[in-house]
Enzyme design. Structure first.
Site, PDB file in Angstrom:
ATOM      1  N   ASP A 154      92.853  -1.805  10.378  1.00 18.08           N
ATOM      2  CA  ASP A 154      92.594  -1.037   9.161  1.00 18.08           C
ATOM      3  C   ASP A 154      92.750  -1.932   7.931  1.00 18.08           C
ATOM      4  O   ASP A 154      91.923  -1.919   7.016  1.00 18.08           O
ATOM      5  CB  ASP A 154      93.566   0.141   9.108  1.00 18.08           C
ATOM      6  N   HIS A 207      84.693   1.327   6.553  1.00 17.11           N
ATOM      7  CA  HIS A 207      85.158   2.692   6.823  1.00 17.11           C
ATOM      8  C   HIS A 207      84.001   3.658   7.045  1.00 17.11           C
ATOM      9  O   HIS A 207      84.138   4.634   7.791  1.00 17.11           O
ATOM     10  CB  HIS A 207      86.076   3.179   5.700  1.00 17.11           C
ATOM     11  N   HIS A 254      83.181   3.219  10.606  1.00 19.17           N
ATOM     12  CA  HIS A 254      84.168   3.967  11.389  1.00 19.17           C
ATOM     13  C   HIS A 254      83.791   5.438  11.470  1.00 19.17           C
ATOM     14  O   HIS A 254      83.809   6.056  12.538  1.00 19.17           O
ATOM     15  CB  HIS A 254      85.566   3.839  10.765  1.00 19.17           C
ATOM     16  N   HIS A 289      92.108   4.697  14.680  1.00 15.98           N
ATOM     17  CA  HIS A 289      91.335   4.505  13.455  1.00 15.98           C
ATOM     18  C   HIS A 289      91.104   3.027  13.155  1.00 15.98           C
ATOM     19  O   HIS A 289      89.970   2.581  12.951  1.00 15.98           O
ATOM     20  CB  HIS A 289      92.085   5.173  12.290  1.00 15.98           C
TER      21      HIS A 289
END
Length: 365
Positions: free
Chosen positions: A171, A254, A257, A271
């Site tokens: 992340d 992101h 993702h 995540h």
């Protein structure tokens, strides 16, 4: 438009700090509504209870059901409102944090976040990621402020499974590259302003800390010890990435993702594991220099982050399903529009396949 940087009012990190939770929390409230998992409660309650004896605090524990979705937020909101508590404390991982922050927002209550893992940069942010009941990305809930306090006990975090710390590195890996993209495009960050020098410096420090200490930290945690490198990575994953992404801005990684959540097999991944692959996809979209891609791919392989679709559990990708991922990632409501050039589902699709090919190349497959 103004430059804006956001952060928690207070960030506390140190060994054994969990027992001081109530002492710190008294600045905000004394009747703690503690949201945690069932197994998490058994791990944290003894330390909290020990420290509580020296304060005027009381604690009401409530079990989180596992998904940060509207159904769960509304259920817990009603329980909180009838509990008589005056402070929300989210103890656990990212979805617990985001749920606690959402409840605080809807009830206008102060929030304390206590990570027991360093798997995401959620603790410090003025943001909750809302999913459907089935775990598919739904939307971002942008909040007016970061949590009032974030407390990190490095003894607790360093004892969590290694994969969680590594996920946090995944992340955090995106932070600098997404902030850089937003700075280049003059995009608006997550708190409604433009990127500050301070945010960019924190984002870059986050990346540099990962590269310098990431492998050392992973090896230490694998051997059940908490070293200075581990403490540095916990700060990078939690604080540097949290401030860096929010005040720097989100872009490609992101959004990728979020697109990947359309593939059921990726739901088994954390995540940060999906964000790490999204970072590689963003670098392909940017046609980043070979040296940059080389450093990122080798870092991911060294600490155990995904670099291919197969690593994500997508063993047999087909054009239709990957175009679904690309279309969701490139949705106008997501953050791919913050890239400093036009992005379409077709270019995202191509970048996903190219990133997968690069990962396989480095693996020698």
């Amino acid at each position: 438009m103004a430059n804006i940087i956001a952060s928690p009012t207070r960030y506390i990190q140190g060994k054994g700090e969990l027992k001081n939770l109530c002492k710190h929390a008294e600045l905000l409230g004394t009747k703690l509504f503690i949201l945690t998992s069932k197994s998490g409660r058994s791990r944290v309650e003894p330390s909290i209870a020990e420290g509580m004896k020296e304060t005027s605090c009381t604690a009401h524990y409530e079990v989180f059901n596992g998904e940060c979705c509207d159904t769960e937020i509304n259920r817990l909101k009603e329980i909180y409102l009838s509990s008589g508590c005056d402070l929300i404390v989210g103890i656990g991982g990212g979805k617990i944090h985001d749920t606690a922050k959402a409840i605080g927002y809807y009830t206008k209550t102060p929030v304390v976040i206590v990570p027991t893992i360093a798997s995401t940069d959620a603790p410090c942010s003025a943001l909750s990621v809302i999913y459907s009941d089935d775990g598919v990305f739904d939307r971002y809930l942008f909040l007016p402020a970061s949590p009032n306090m974030v407390l990190v006990d490095t003894d607790v975090v360093s004892k969590a499974p290694l994969r969680l710390l590594v996920s946090g590195m995944g992340d955090a890996l995106a932070t600098y590259f997404e902030a850089r993209a937003c700075q280049r495009s003059n995009a608006t960050n997550c708190v409604g302003g433009k990127t500050t020098f301070a945010a960019m410096a924190l984002a870059r420090l986050c990346y540099d800390t990962l590269i310098s200490d990431g492998v050392k930290a992973a090896l230490a945690v694998k051997n059940n010890v908490c070293t200075k490198a581990v403490e540095n990575i916990i700060e990078a994953n939690t604080y540097l990435s949290g401030i860096g992404f929010e005040s720097g801005g989100l872009a490609g990684a992101h959004a990728i993702h979020n697109g990947l959540t359309a593939l059921e097999e990726t739901h088994a991944l954390y995540h940060g594991e999906k964000v790490a692959f999204g970072t590689l996809v963003q670098l392909v979209l940017e046609n980043a220099p070979d040296e940059e891609i080389d450093e990122v791919v080798n870092f991911c392989m060294d600490v155990g982050l995904p670099t291919t679709l197969a690593d994500l559990g997508v063993k047999e990708p087909d054009e239709k399903r990957l175009m679904e991922v690309a279309t969701l990632a490139a949705a106008p409501s997501d953050t791919l529009g913050n890239m400093p050039f036009e992005v379409t589902p077709e270019t995202v699709y191509a970048a996903i396949l190219a990133a997968d090919a690069i990962g396989n190349y480095y693996k020698g497959e």
